[in-house]
Design an enzyme around this catalytic site. Sequence first.
Site, short mmCIF file in Angstrom:
data_model
loop_
_atom_site.label_atom_id
_atom_site.label_comp_id
_atom_site.label_asym_id
_atom_site.label_seq_id
_atom_site.Cartn_x
_atom_site.Cartn_y
_atom_site.Cartn_z
N GLY A 1 2.79 -1.15 4.33
CA GLY A 1 2.84 0.28 4.02
C GLY A 1 4.27 0.71 3.78
N GLY A 2 4.89 1.28 4.80
CA GLY A 2 6.24 1.84 4.69
C GLY A 2 7.24 0.96 3.96
CD GLU B 1 -3.64 -2.59 7.34
OE1 GLU B 1 -2.54 -2.81 6.85
OE2 GLU B 1 -4.29 -1.56 7.13
CD GLU C 1 -3.04 5.40 6.80
OE1 GLU C 1 -3.00 5.49 5.57
OE2 GLU C 1 -2.12 4.87 7.47
CG HIS D 1 -5.88 1.79 5.22
ND1 HIS D 1 -5.47 2.74 6.13
CD2 HIS D 1 -4.85 0.92 5.10
CE1 HIS D 1 -4.23 2.45 6.52
NE2 HIS D 1 -3.83 1.34 5.91
CB SER E 1 5.10 -1.71 12.09
OG SER E 1 4.69 -0.38 12.31
N GLY F 1 2.27 2.30 10.83
CA GLY F 1 3.20 3.41 10.68
C GLY F 1 3.89 3.83 11.98
CG ASN G 1 -1.73 1.17 1.45
OD1 ASN G 1 -1.81 2.03 0.57
ND2 ASN G 1 -2.37 1.27 2.61
CD1 TRP G 2 3.39 0.96 -2.94
CD2 TRP G 2 3.47 2.16 -4.83
NE1 TRP G 2 4.08 0.23 -3.87
CE2 TRP G 2 4.14 0.94 -5.04
CE3 TRP G 2 3.38 3.07 -5.89
CZ2 TRP G 2 4.72 0.60 -6.28
CZ3 TRP G 2 3.96 2.74 -7.11
CH2 TRP G 2 4.63 1.52 -7.30
CE LYS G 3 -0.31 3.17 4.76
NZ LYS G 3 -0.22 3.26 6.22
#
Length: 253
Positions: free
Chosen positions: A235-236, A168, A98, A96, A214, A174, A9-11
């Site tokens: 993510g990251g 999640e 977010e 998600h 994470s 994150g 997930n590049w966000k």
Amino acid sequence: MRPKIVAGNWKMNNDLQQGRELAESIKALQGEIPEPVNVIVAPPFIHLADIGRTIADTRLKLAAQNCATEEKGAFTGEVSAEMVRSTGAQYVIIGHSERRSYYQETDQVVYQKIEQALRNDLFPIVCVGEKLEQREADQYFSVVAEQLEKSVFQLSAEDFGRIIIAYEPVWAIGTGKTATPDQAQQMHRFIREKIEENYSSKAANNTAILYGGSCKPSNAEDLFAQPDIDGGLIGGASLKSRDFIQISQSFTL
Ligand code: PGA
């Protein structure tokens, strides 16, 4: 058997050139992805078609990070599931945390988006997970059960068969704070039991449940070794091609 999946997930990261470079470098490493692992990348909407072309004819698959609740029409700024599908994407991340917290997406909204995705032949990757205060108050099972009941568990058995779930825990996203493999396994087991209760043991066995929060090369192996963890929503660490590919190699095969 259910699939093994690693989804990046590049966000809201990378401009077009940087996104292309990332896709190119993942593509260059794709030969290192173990055969049974499905690797998906989820760039921002505006780069979907472009990245789709970059990864065409590779083993990499494409996902959107979101889609609209409505089919089409006067919804300025929205992107429909049909538009997502027309870029070659096969998956869409829905609900998600977010989106739930910054854009007030309720379970009802999540459900509407799932319906749109299914109508357009996309596989929804539906995210659930508790916040830190809910974990600390021991409400995590009930929070996740409610998110499932109000969204995916409204579906027919046939439609549910196309769902991928991502657990999640919000406190792990994150933050560098990963759920321990035991904590994650416990929730994944719980989700699988709920699927069995609502549908069947076959559905429970066949549904891929991904862990997100994470997840990185240093912890992916322990997480993916758990019997009910079928991969990760990353993510990251998905923004670095080497790390991302290394995560795809973290399954016990
Ligand atoms: P993270 O994000 O890996 O950066 O924690 C995971 C996600 O939000 O899907």
